[in-house]
Write a protein that holds these residues in place. Sequence first.
Motif, PDB file in Angstrom:
ATOM      1  N   ASP A 423       0.829  -1.210   0.000  1.00  0.00           N
ATOM      2  CA  ASP A 423       0.000   0.000   0.000  1.00  0.00           C
ATOM      3  C   ASP A 423       0.863   1.259   0.000  1.00  0.00           C
ATOM      4  OD1 ASP A 423      -2.426   1.554   0.219  1.00  0.00           O
ATOM      5  OD2 ASP A 423      -1.908   1.846   2.323  1.00  0.00           O
ATOM      6  N   VAL A 424       1.867   1.272   0.853  1.00  0.00           N
ATOM      7  CA  VAL A 424       2.699   2.482   0.934  1.00  0.00           C
ATOM      8  C   VAL A 424       3.564   2.624  -0.313  1.00  0.00           C
ATOM      9  CG1 VAL A 424       4.776   1.627   2.096  1.00  0.00           C
ATOM     10  CG2 VAL A 424       3.962   3.912   2.576  1.00  0.00           C
ATOM     11  N   LEU A 425       3.909   1.538  -0.976  1.00  0.00           N
ATOM     12  CA  LEU A 425       4.621   1.643  -2.243  1.00  0.00           C
ATOM     13  C   LEU A 425       3.770   2.367  -3.292  1.00  0.00           C
ATOM     14  CD1 LEU A 425       6.362  -1.853  -2.451  1.00  0.00           C
ATOM     15  CD2 LEU A 425       7.525   0.372  -2.579  1.00  0.00           C
ATOM     16  N   CYS A 426       2.464   2.087  -3.291  1.00  0.00           N
ATOM     17  CA  CYS A 426       1.555   2.808  -4.192  1.00  0.00           C
ATOM     18  C   CYS A 426       1.543   4.300  -3.874  1.00  0.00           C
ATOM     19  CB  CYS A 426       0.125   2.273  -4.060  1.00  0.00           C
ATOM     20  SG  CYS A 426      -0.147   0.726  -4.899  1.00  0.00           S
ATOM     21  N   ALA A 444       8.236   2.095  -8.087  1.00  0.00           N
ATOM     22  CA  ALA A 444       7.446   1.867  -6.872  1.00  0.00           C
ATOM     23  C   ALA A 444       6.127   1.178  -7.197  1.00  0.00           C
ATOM     24  CB  ALA A 444       7.199   3.196  -6.160  1.00  0.00           C
ATOM     25  N   SER A 445       5.462   1.582  -8.277  1.00  0.00           N
ATOM     26  CA  SER A 445       4.183   0.955  -8.613  1.00  0.00           C
ATOM     27  C   SER A 445       4.378  -0.501  -9.042  1.00  0.00           C
ATOM     28  CB  SER A 445       3.467   1.747  -9.718  1.00  0.00           C
ATOM     29  OG  SER A 445       4.259   1.817 -10.884  1.00  0.00           O
ATOM     30  N   GLU A 446       5.447  -0.766  -9.792  1.00  0.00           N
ATOM     31  CA  GLU A 446       5.725  -2.152 -10.189  1.00  0.00           C
ATOM     32  C   GLU A 446       6.069  -3.012  -8.978  1.00  0.00           C
ATOM     33  OE1 GLU A 446       8.826  -1.612 -12.993  1.00  0.00           O
ATOM     34  OE2 GLU A 446       7.514  -0.723 -14.531  1.00  0.00           O
ATOM     35  N   ALA A 447       6.819  -2.446  -8.047  1.00  0.00           N
ATOM     36  CA  ALA A 447       7.153  -3.188  -6.828  1.00  0.00           C
ATOM     37  C   ALA A 447       5.912  -3.483  -6.007  1.00  0.00           C
ATOM     38  CB  ALA A 447       8.157  -2.387  -6.002  1.00  0.00           C
ATOM     39  N   ALA A 448       4.964  -2.535  -5.980  1.00  0.00           N
ATOM     40  CA  ALA A 448       3.727  -2.744  -5.225  1.00  0.00           C
ATOM     41  C   ALA A 448       2.964  -3.946  -5.770  1.00  0.00           C
ATOM     42  CB  ALA A 448       2.860  -1.478  -5.286  1.00  0.00           C
ATOM     43  N   VAL A 449       2.880  -4.054  -7.095  1.00  0.00           N
ATOM     44  CA  VAL A 449       2.177  -5.191  -7.696  1.00  0.00           C
ATOM     45  C   VAL A 449       2.881  -6.496  -7.336  1.00  0.00           C
ATOM     46  CG1 VAL A 449       1.538  -6.300  -9.877  1.00  0.00           C
ATOM     47  CG2 VAL A 449       1.156  -3.841  -9.551  1.00  0.00           C
ATOM     48  N   ARG A 450       4.209  -6.501  -7.392  1.00  0.00           N
ATOM     49  CA  ARG A 450       4.953  -7.728  -7.061  1.00  0.00           C
ATOM     50  C   ARG A 450       4.705  -8.161  -5.615  1.00  0.00           C
ATOM     51  NH1 ARG A 450       9.148  -5.105  -9.913  1.00  0.00           N
ATOM     52  NH2 ARG A 450      10.170  -4.532  -7.950  1.00  0.00           N
ATOM     53  N   VAL A 451       4.599  -7.203  -4.722  1.00  0.00           N
ATOM     54  CA  VAL A 451       4.384  -7.530  -3.312  1.00  0.00           C
ATOM     55  C   VAL A 451       2.949  -7.989  -3.065  1.00  0.00           C
ATOM     56  CG1 VAL A 451       4.262  -6.537  -0.995  1.00  0.00           C
ATOM     57  CG2 VAL A 451       6.205  -6.016  -2.469  1.00  0.00           C
ATOM     58  N   ALA A 464      -2.738  -0.701  -6.710  1.00  0.00           N
ATOM     59  CA  ALA A 464      -1.442  -0.922  -7.364  1.00  0.00           C
ATOM     60  C   ALA A 464      -1.614  -1.063  -8.874  1.00  0.00           C
ATOM     61  CB  ALA A 464      -0.765  -2.166  -6.776  1.00  0.00           C
ATOM     62  N   TYR A 465      -2.658  -1.801  -9.292  1.00  0.00           N
ATOM     63  CA  TYR A 465      -2.927  -1.906 -10.735  1.00  0.00           C
ATOM     64  C   TYR A 465      -3.190  -0.518 -11.327  1.00  0.00           C
ATOM     65  CZ  TYR A 465      -3.450  -7.019 -10.468  1.00  0.00           C
ATOM     66  OH  TYR A 465      -3.227  -8.364 -10.304  1.00  0.00           O
ATOM     67  N   ALA A 466      -3.950   0.300 -10.604  1.00  0.00           N
ATOM     68  CA  ALA A 466      -4.231   1.659 -11.079  1.00  0.00           C
ATOM     69  C   ALA A 466      -2.948   2.470 -11.184  1.00  0.00           C
ATOM     70  CB  ALA A 466      -5.229   2.341 -10.151  1.00  0.00           C
ATOM     71  N   SER A 467      -2.053   2.264 -10.243  1.00  0.00           N
ATOM     72  CA  SER A 467      -0.780   2.996 -10.268  1.00  0.00           C
ATOM     73  C   SER A 467       0.038   2.614 -11.497  1.00  0.00           C
ATOM     74  CB  SER A 467      -0.004   2.702  -8.987  1.00  0.00           C
ATOM     75  OG  SER A 467       1.165   3.469  -8.915  1.00  0.00           O
ATOM     76  N   VAL A 468       0.071   1.325 -11.829  1.00  0.00           N
ATOM     77  CA  VAL A 468       0.783   0.891 -13.034  1.00  0.00           C
ATOM     78  C   VAL A 468       0.078   1.425 -14.279  1.00  0.00           C
ATOM     79  CG1 VAL A 468       1.456  -1.108 -14.413  1.00  0.00           C
ATOM     80  CG2 VAL A 468       1.748  -1.150 -11.923  1.00  0.00           C
TER      81      VAL A 468
END
Length: 856
Positions: A423-426, A444-451, A464-468
């Motif tokens: 969440d905080v990565l997003c 950061a957005s790609e890392a959020a999806v991976r996590v 996270a998907y929205a961020s990507v």
Amino acid sequence: MALLEREEPLASLAACGDEARLGQGRLVLVAGEAGVGKSALVERFTAGLTGTRCYLGACDGLFTPRPLGAFLDIAGQLGGEPAELAGRFDASAAREELFALLLGELGAPGGLRAVVVEDIHWADEATLDLLRFLARRIGSLPVLLVATYRDDELTASYPLRTALGDLAVQRCTRRVDLAPLSAAAVAALSAGSGLDAAELYRVTGGNAFYVTETLRTGLDQVPRSAVDAVLARVAGLGPGARDVLHAAALIGSVVEPWLLEQAADCPPSTVDELVDRGLLTADGAVLRFRHEIARRAVAQEIPAHRQPAIHARLLAALLAAGSTDHARLAFHAEAAGDDPATLEHATLAGRHAAELGSHQEAAAQFERALRVAHGEPSAVLADRYYALASELSVIDSWDAAAAAYERALSLWRAAGDPLREGDVLCRLSSTFWRLCRGREASNASEAAVRVLEPLGPSAELARAYASVAADLARQARFAETMALARRAETLAASLGAFGVQANTLNLQAWAGVGLGEDWEPPLHQALDITLSHGMAYEAGHIYTNLHEINCAEHRYAASEPHYLAGVAHCEEHDLGVYLTCLHGVRTSTLDRLGRWDEAVALAKVGLAMTVSSPVNRMIPQGTLGRILTRRGAAGAWPYLDQAMAAADGTGDPEYVVPMRLSRAEAHWLAGDLAAAHRDAVLAGLAADGTYPWLRGEAAVWIRRTGRSPIPAGEIAAPYRMELDGDWRGAAKAHDDLGCPYDAALVLLSSGEEEALRQALDVCQDLGAVATARLVRRTMRRLGIRSIPVGQRAATRRDPAGLTRREREVLALICAGRTDAEIAAELFISAKTASHHVSAVLGKLGVSNRRAAADQA
């Protein structure tokens, strides 16, 4: 003491009072330096009012203020429902309820109501919101609202500077400025005192408070400052009375007698001694220092080692009395060195402020809590940093927000909480983008999806998907953006994550623009979702995008209501980040519409903010750079360079292309075609695959500055016509959009005398000195004779700076013509007529046609 040289301000207040009695409510802003006599002026005025109910509230500068404190005091004086609500006002009581009750009570039958709010330079955002709320609604009520503030302590920082700008444009607002006393007035005041009037004036600078204090103490006893004048009188107190005065100074500007007696453990007679000596004055049920300078002077005298004990007694007395003013309790707790109490009350005060929309105060309280949050578990500390970062992002303080989010990220990783880590990565992704750190935002957005993906479906994963998807949109990968945004929307809707759902709809709108689809329905759906669920922050985002996309599509008339609604919403809810964004985009719109003076003024206001994200500063920087360049004024390149650096940092063509073209135009006007062409080509490369309007503008500048190939792809109609050689159609298309300067550039490329003369007229009306110079060079090269030189004399003479065309429009406004009738009479489009009308109203500083006609 007599009030000298205050006849004019008193007359102004009286005139406003008379207008308010007739149902034309007034807000009067009384400004002046500390000690100049603002309070004395208002007291004299209100004392002379008859048949009027007067209410007084004051903002306190001692500690992080209780939100709406001044108006809660006023509500208590009003009685009835406002007083009842004020008595139980906490996080559970919606501030909108208090706003409505105050307005209803003030507007009730029964004659004039006068409301005085002193020292709004210390006001919290919620108080400023309420001032805005009342200012927009009292115009037809018998209400006189007087607010005083120190203009010598007013910085360019958010929020008061912004609030004053907003209040100043309200029709009900009037301003009274108090200047220091003249040497003659000081001489009159000192007559019979035995003091040298010239020396008294020199020492005090005409400050009424300084004069008063020095007259009481004498020039021979005091140094040349009010602090020393106050301390000279304090020196005559006995030890007991001085201890009481010290406690009073640490209580604040308003001193409750019961609190003073308990904290100082003194009898009422000691308090009476302070009143008798004039160090404190009675104001109804409370006591006050005669001036804030006096309170500060006393507070500074208290030995540092004694202050914690006094604050501890004040804290204990307030707690024993059942106080729930957590902001006040947190201040005294921190000053007392009581870390547990500071942590408890600062946390509660921060949450309360956030719920009331006072985000500056919320951030200050969360920072206070973190200063004493020692030894807490990692997860608890992470929550604290996350809450702080959220408030900092709302007020557009993104550097600090990034630091807080990064601290939260490391703590959640230490706590082993991958959901919160994702969440905080997003949040960090959007924060990095605001700081023009595009590559870090993508990472950061790609890392959020991976996590988050291994954890299964969640609102955090949808975010996270929205961020990507947002990152894909910035790369002009619109089909992929749309697909991922719809996937995120489906997930968010299934989980009831309405804020995330609204954001995905916003992304679908931007993708729709790039794909040539209808982009408005997703945004209106998103706005309905956010408003119906009370999501003020998310709604601010949607209003901003409704305005921004309409502007990007050159639909300026359609953008206007969204701008106005968005500004009102952001002001109401203290959403500094989106308010700044709306104003920034507005500067580029005013630029396009030829309203350059307004654009420059608004850009300078935005750039004067000490807290503003680079991405929000970039657009007004670009606007200022372009207009200064066209006007041949100095100082354009620093703005253009800063804007270009920020745009490159985002990596977003929506920003890179306009800023690159701004540089191309600046080089072109300076005669450096090679540099101009280089920037135009770079803009074309950035525009490849993006929106038709961006591609089109880049294409015409490539053609205008050189002969490189034009990028392929759809190009907006006005630019396509220009590229195809239809300069008449292109100029008319720009003119129909209300963009005179764009039309003038097309006319300049025509090579025909009549068109060049029209282009010169436009440039002269706009004050585009550098562009007009280029038009004249072109005319001379073509052998055209009788070329006008300089700005139109009529425009220079016009007191409001109206151009010839604007004067024609004003004459038709006075004749009662509609926009359509003006368009028909002047042979221009209805949109152009509407833009001319807006420009006339703006230059005259009025809000409607009737007022413009009256002023004309």
